[in-house]
Design a protein around this motif. Structure first.
Motif, PDB file in Angstrom:
ATOM      1  N   LEU A 225     -18.208  48.197  -6.158  1.00  0.00           N
ATOM      2  CA  LEU A 225     -18.382  46.869  -5.881  1.00  0.00           C
ATOM      3  C   LEU A 225     -17.523  45.850  -6.682  1.00  0.00           C
ATOM      4  CD1 LEU A 225     -20.424  44.812  -4.172  1.00  0.00           C
ATOM      5  CD2 LEU A 225     -21.515  44.735  -6.357  1.00  0.00           C
ATOM      6  N   LEU A 226     -16.754  44.887  -5.878  1.00  0.00           N
ATOM      7  CA  LEU A 226     -15.638  44.040  -6.521  1.00  0.00           C
ATOM      8  C   LEU A 226     -16.340  42.757  -6.342  1.00  0.00           C
ATOM      9  CD1 LEU A 226     -12.814  43.210  -7.400  1.00  0.00           C
ATOM     10  CD2 LEU A 226     -12.149  43.016  -4.993  1.00  0.00           C
ATOM     11  N   ILE A 227     -16.601  41.938  -7.634  1.00  0.00           N
ATOM     12  CA  ILE A 227     -17.008  40.603  -7.547  1.00  0.00           C
ATOM     13  C   ILE A 227     -15.890  39.854  -7.709  1.00  0.00           C
ATOM     14  CG2 ILE A 227     -18.618  39.068  -8.643  1.00  0.00           C
ATOM     15  CD1 ILE A 227     -20.253  41.595  -9.680  1.00  0.00           C
ATOM     16  N   GLU A 228     -15.667  39.027  -6.557  1.00  0.00           N
ATOM     17  CA  GLU A 228     -14.397  37.832  -6.873  1.00  0.00           C
ATOM     18  C   GLU A 228     -15.181  36.555  -7.223  1.00  0.00           C
ATOM     19  OE1 GLU A 228     -11.203  38.499  -3.880  1.00  0.00           O
ATOM     20  OE2 GLU A 228     -12.843  39.413  -2.735  1.00  0.00           O
ATOM     21  N   GLY A 229     -14.482  35.702  -7.849  1.00  0.00           N
ATOM     22  CA  GLY A 229     -14.981  34.434  -8.070  1.00  0.00           C
ATOM     23  C   GLY A 229     -13.900  33.667  -9.047  1.00  0.00           C
ATOM     24  N   ALA A 230     -13.834  32.470  -9.171  1.00  0.00           N
ATOM     25  CA  ALA A 230     -13.025  31.522 -10.060  1.00  0.00           C
ATOM     26  C   ALA A 230     -13.289  31.981 -11.635  1.00  0.00           C
ATOM     27  CB  ALA A 230     -13.530  30.162  -9.884  1.00  0.00           C
ATOM     28  N   ARG A 231     -12.297  31.738 -12.090  1.00  0.00           N
ATOM     29  CA  ARG A 231     -12.594  31.616 -13.770  1.00  0.00           C
ATOM     30  C   ARG A 231     -13.771  31.124 -14.215  1.00  0.00           C
ATOM     31  NH1 ARG A 231      -8.989  33.799 -17.844  1.00  0.00           N
ATOM     32  NH2 ARG A 231      -7.115  32.043 -18.066  1.00  0.00           N
ATOM     33  N   ARG A 232     -14.403  31.560 -15.197  1.00  0.00           N
ATOM     34  CA  ARG A 232     -15.703  31.067 -15.778  1.00  0.00           C
ATOM     35  C   ARG A 232     -16.828  30.909 -15.086  1.00  0.00           C
ATOM     36  NH1 ARG A 232     -14.230  29.377 -21.291  1.00  0.00           N
ATOM     37  NH2 ARG A 232     -12.460  30.417 -21.838  1.00  0.00           N
ATOM     38  N   ILE A 233     -16.861  31.739 -13.998  1.00  0.00           N
ATOM     39  CA  ILE A 233     -18.003  31.418 -12.920  1.00  0.00           C
ATOM     40  C   ILE A 233     -19.166  32.473 -13.441  1.00  0.00           C
ATOM     41  CG2 ILE A 233     -17.635  33.463 -11.384  1.00  0.00           C
ATOM     42  CD1 ILE A 233     -17.836  29.693 -10.494  1.00  0.00           C
ATOM     43  N   GLY A 234     -18.916  33.277 -14.652  1.00  0.00           N
ATOM     44  CA  GLY A 234     -20.018  33.973 -14.975  1.00  0.00           C
ATOM     45  C   GLY A 234     -20.155  35.497 -14.593  1.00  0.00           C
TER      46      GLY A 234
ATOM     47  N   GLU B  60     -16.128  46.337 -10.146  1.00  0.00           N
ATOM     48  CA  GLU B  60     -14.994  45.539 -10.559  1.00  0.00           C
ATOM     49  C   GLU B  60     -15.113  43.946 -10.713  1.00  0.00           C
ATOM     50  OE1 GLU B  60     -11.469  47.662  -8.364  1.00  0.00           O
ATOM     51  OE2 GLU B  60     -13.301  47.671  -6.997  1.00  0.00           O
ATOM     52  N   THR B  61     -14.641  43.510 -11.579  1.00  0.00           N
ATOM     53  CA  THR B  61     -14.661  41.761 -11.318  1.00  0.00           C
ATOM     54  C   THR B  61     -13.193  41.386 -11.486  1.00  0.00           C
ATOM     55  OG1 THR B  61     -14.603  41.324 -13.753  1.00  0.00           O
ATOM     56  CG2 THR B  61     -16.959  42.039 -12.866  1.00  0.00           C
ATOM     57  N   GLY B  62     -12.942  40.232 -10.882  1.00  0.00           N
ATOM     58  CA  GLY B  62     -11.676  39.719 -10.752  1.00  0.00           C
ATOM     59  C   GLY B  62     -11.615  38.226 -10.417  1.00  0.00           C
ATOM     60  N   SER B  63     -10.582  37.660 -11.163  1.00  0.00           N
ATOM     61  CA  SER B  63     -10.108  36.267 -10.942  1.00  0.00           C
ATOM     62  C   SER B  63      -8.734  36.412 -10.095  1.00  0.00           C
ATOM     63  CB  SER B  63     -10.258  35.275 -11.900  1.00  0.00           C
ATOM     64  OG  SER B  63     -11.219  35.393 -12.676  1.00  0.00           O
ATOM     65  N   LEU B  64      -8.501  35.565  -9.050  1.00  0.00           N
ATOM     66  CA  LEU B  64      -7.418  35.704  -8.431  1.00  0.00           C
ATOM     67  C   LEU B  64      -7.009  37.017  -7.971  1.00  0.00           C
ATOM     68  CD1 LEU B  64      -5.310  33.628 -10.969  1.00  0.00           C
ATOM     69  CD2 LEU B  64      -6.429  32.772  -9.138  1.00  0.00           C
ATOM     70  N   VAL B  65      -7.947  37.622  -7.491  1.00  0.00           N
ATOM     71  CA  VAL B  65      -7.642  39.240  -7.100  1.00  0.00           C
ATOM     72  C   VAL B  65      -7.137  39.299  -5.743  1.00  0.00           C
ATOM     73  CG1 VAL B  65      -9.016  41.415  -6.328  1.00  0.00           C
ATOM     74  CG2 VAL B  65      -9.743  40.171  -8.350  1.00  0.00           C
ATOM     75  N   SER B  66      -7.388  38.469  -4.831  1.00  0.00           N
ATOM     76  CA  SER B  66      -6.987  38.486  -3.467  1.00  0.00           C
ATOM     77  C   SER B  66      -5.452  37.787  -3.305  1.00  0.00           C
ATOM     78  CB  SER B  66      -7.641  37.883  -2.659  1.00  0.00           C
ATOM     79  OG  SER B  66      -7.921  36.616  -2.746  1.00  0.00           O
TER      80      SER B  66
ATOM     81  N   ILE C  17      -5.196  49.225  -1.401  1.00  0.00           N
ATOM     82  CA  ILE C  17      -6.444  48.722  -1.648  1.00  0.00           C
ATOM     83  C   ILE C  17      -7.440  49.557  -1.340  1.00  0.00           C
ATOM     84  CG2 ILE C  17      -8.263  46.887  -1.107  1.00  0.00           C
ATOM     85  CD1 ILE C  17      -5.797  45.927  -2.633  1.00  0.00           C
ATOM     86  N   PRO C  18      -8.461  50.198  -2.012  1.00  0.00           N
ATOM     87  CA  PRO C  18      -9.116  51.456  -1.849  1.00  0.00           C
ATOM     88  C   PRO C  18     -10.252  50.946  -0.598  1.00  0.00           C
ATOM     89  CG  PRO C  18      -9.847  50.451  -3.977  1.00  0.00           C
ATOM     90  CD  PRO C  18      -8.507  50.028  -3.361  1.00  0.00           C
ATOM     91  N   SER C  19     -10.342  51.965   0.375  1.00  0.00           N
ATOM     92  CA  SER C  19     -11.413  51.661   1.408  1.00  0.00           C
ATOM     93  C   SER C  19     -12.797  51.732   0.837  1.00  0.00           C
ATOM     94  CB  SER C  19     -11.131  52.575   2.754  1.00  0.00           C
ATOM     95  OG  SER C  19     -11.372  54.003   2.200  1.00  0.00           O
ATOM     96  N   GLU C  20     -12.943  52.329  -0.260  1.00  0.00           N
ATOM     97  CA  GLU C  20     -14.200  52.843  -1.056  1.00  0.00           C
ATOM     98  C   GLU C  20     -14.934  51.461  -1.568  1.00  0.00           C
ATOM     99  OE1 GLU C  20     -11.962  56.374  -0.152  1.00  0.00           O
ATOM    100  OE2 GLU C  20     -11.593  54.461  -1.521  1.00  0.00           O
ATOM    101  N   GLU C  21     -14.176  50.278  -1.731  1.00  0.00           N
ATOM    102  CA  GLU C  21     -14.475  49.231  -1.967  1.00  0.00           C
ATOM    103  C   GLU C  21     -15.003  48.454  -1.227  1.00  0.00           C
ATOM    104  OE1 GLU C  21     -11.342  47.283  -5.223  1.00  0.00           O
ATOM    105  OE2 GLU C  21     -11.323  45.918  -3.451  1.00  0.00           O
ATOM    106  N   GLU C  22     -16.284  47.875  -1.733  1.00  0.00           N
ATOM    107  CA  GLU C  22     -16.918  46.676  -0.937  1.00  0.00           C
ATOM    108  C   GLU C  22     -16.778  45.394  -1.931  1.00  0.00           C
ATOM    109  OE1 GLU C  22     -21.264  46.932  -0.352  1.00  0.00           O
ATOM    110  OE2 GLU C  22     -20.898  48.889  -0.783  1.00  0.00           O
ATOM    111  N   SER C  23     -16.801  44.203  -1.319  1.00  0.00           N
ATOM    112  CA  SER C  23     -16.635  42.833  -2.228  1.00  0.00           C
ATOM    113  C   SER C  23     -17.635  41.903  -1.753  1.00  0.00           C
ATOM    114  CB  SER C  23     -15.189  42.192  -2.014  1.00  0.00           C
ATOM    115  OG  SER C  23     -15.073  41.904  -0.834  1.00  0.00           O
ATOM    116  N   ILE C  24     -17.982  41.168  -2.814  1.00  0.00           N
ATOM    117  CA  ILE C  24     -18.864  40.039  -2.550  1.00  0.00           C
ATOM    118  C   ILE C  24     -18.506  38.688  -3.326  1.00  0.00           C
ATOM    119  CG2 ILE C  24     -20.825  41.205  -2.159  1.00  0.00           C
ATOM    120  CD1 ILE C  24     -21.566  40.852  -5.098  1.00  0.00           C
TER     121      ILE C  24
END
Length: 450
Positions: free
Chosen positions: A22-31, A120-126, A136-143
């Protein structure tokens, strides 16, 4: 602080059963890091968090040297981190994974191995820079993780029951009543001013001191500016100019972003990559114009017209009033009691956009202009589609009103011109629930329920 995304993490764990990361995308300092560590502590026997913003070269070398031999990989990882891993009962977290793309590419092999769960967590990931040279791994889903919504803000303030009443009255289209409406609006105005960035919310919960809250928000704004200079490869000037211009553009009556204010004779195509960068970084929410109020907004999207909202309205306030470095408590008090003489509509429309995004909506508006035909001159702030499409009447037209006196010309015109497409007409305003002339009036704090 309680976050709704926790339930989505739990759903992923129970349903994926190790078949995906699971990839969690979001802005910096979003928690992101905070909620993932809380989830790891509560839901697993043991966990490892690798923060690629602050890890050793030894850890990084494991991905290059031992992916072909995962027994050795996990043995060294467990030793380096001082954590005992248990098959199907341990979680491995790649925090700020965009800073080490090899780890993200390794997800393919780690998930296939199936011993442990991975987040996984990331800022500016995309953004393109962070995916160059990897598959990009196909085994990855993102929210996507957003700033705290109004209900999460209430939880942080210790107000656990008010939203239940709001939901009940919304479902029945019944007024809240004077006392409860006044209470809800007081909390809503605090949410509008503080915003949904967890650090700012936590500071407000602890101190109720707007200056300390503002200091936290300015730290985040400076981080965003630094990210622009560090990551915006060749777009630094354009991205920075858009970022700095957002308050002035939202202050305008129409709120459509006027590219000519950035550069004489410039066009949207000259800046589309810069808007994309800010949107991918989750710093802004871009609202596109649709040339027809019908479902399938992408099919009728006008690429030359857009609005650019800040992803967090609390940040917008600090971004707007920055003459003296720290927004004075006097300005915050005037905002709290609606005594500051400026176009508050920019804040109210921005908070509505923020709440719609948090509720899962893509942002679109409708604008039509004709010199000859007055009936074709209209602008609808937001378009929202029904959850289940039917042959006709699929779109809800939403107007946002910050004051108590206003006209509804555009809502009347859109019904006359596009009545077969319109499902509901809604006014979001500062007053209580009512139905009048086939228009549903809802208080602003009910926006998340649309």
């Amino acid at each position: 602080m309680k976050r709704k995304i926790y339930d989505r993490l739990l759903k992923w764990k129970n349903e994926a059963c190790g078949d995906s990361a699971l990839l969690i995308e979001g802005a910096r300092r979003i928690g992101k890091s905070y909620i993932v560590e809380a989830f790891a502590k509560n839901e697993y026997d043991s966990y490892i968090i690798i923060d690629f913003n602050n890890t050793t070269q030894q850890i990084k070398d494991l991905f290059a040297d031992y992916l072909y031999d995962l027994d050795t990989f996990f043995m060294y990882l467990s030793l380096y981190m001082g954590v005992s891993l248990k098959e199907r009962h341990s979680l491995i977290v790649f925090d700020e994974v965009q800073l080490y793309p090899k780890a993200r590419a390794a997800i393919k092999y780690l998930v296939k191995d199936a011993r442990y769960d991975y987040i996984e967590t990331g800022s500016l990931v995309s953004i393109r820079k962070n995916v160059k040279g990897i598959t990009i791994p196909s085994e990855e889903e993102s929210i996507q993780m957003n700033p705290m919504d109004f209900e999460e803000f209430l939880w942080a303030m210790g107000e656990d029951t008010l939203m239940n009443l709001i939901k009940m009255q919304y479902d029945k289209s019944r007024p809240m009543g004077n006392d409860m409406h006044r209470k809800a609006m007081t909390w809503f105005r605090q949410y509008l001013i503080v915003g949904g960035m967890p650090q700012a919310v936590l500071k407000y919960a602890e101190t109720k001191d707007f200056e300390q809250v503002d200091r936290q928000k300015r730290i985040i704004l400076n981080l965003y500016r630094n990210d622009i200079h560090h990551y915006a490869d060749g777009l630094e000037t354009k991205v920075g100019n858009i970022f700095d211009e957002i308050p002035a553009q939202l202050q305008r009556h129409e709120k459509k972003f006027r590219i000519g204010d950035l550069q004489k004779e410039a066009r949207y195509r000259d800046y589309d990559s810069a808007f994309l960068w800010l949107a991918d970084a989750r710093v802004v929410n871009v609202c596109f114009s649709s040339t027809e109020p019908n479902i399938g907004y992408k099919l009728t999207r006008d690429g030359n017209t857009l609005k650019c909202y800040m992803a967090d309205t609390g940040l917008l306030i600090s971004h707007s009033f920055d003459e003296n470095g720290i927004t004075s408590s006097e300005i915050y008090k005037k905002l709290m009691f609606d005594k500051l003489e400026f176009n508050e509509g920019m804040l109210v429309e921005n908070i509505v956009s923020q709440m719609l995004v948090a509720a899962g909506h893509k942002l679109y508006f409708f604008s039509s202009y004709s010199k000859e035909d007055a009936e074709m001159r209209m602008e609808i702030d937001f378009l929202v589609s029904k959850a289940i499409a039917t042959s006709w009447h699929n779109v809800t037209a939403i107007e946002v009103k910050s004051g108590k006196k206003y006209t509804l010309n555009s809502l009347e015109k859109i019904k006359r011109k596009y009545g077969n497409m319109i499902h509901k007409r809604i006014v979001l305003h500062a007053l209580d629930v009512k139905m009048e002339n086939d228009i549903l009036y809802l208080p602003l704090y009910m926006t998340p329920l649309l």
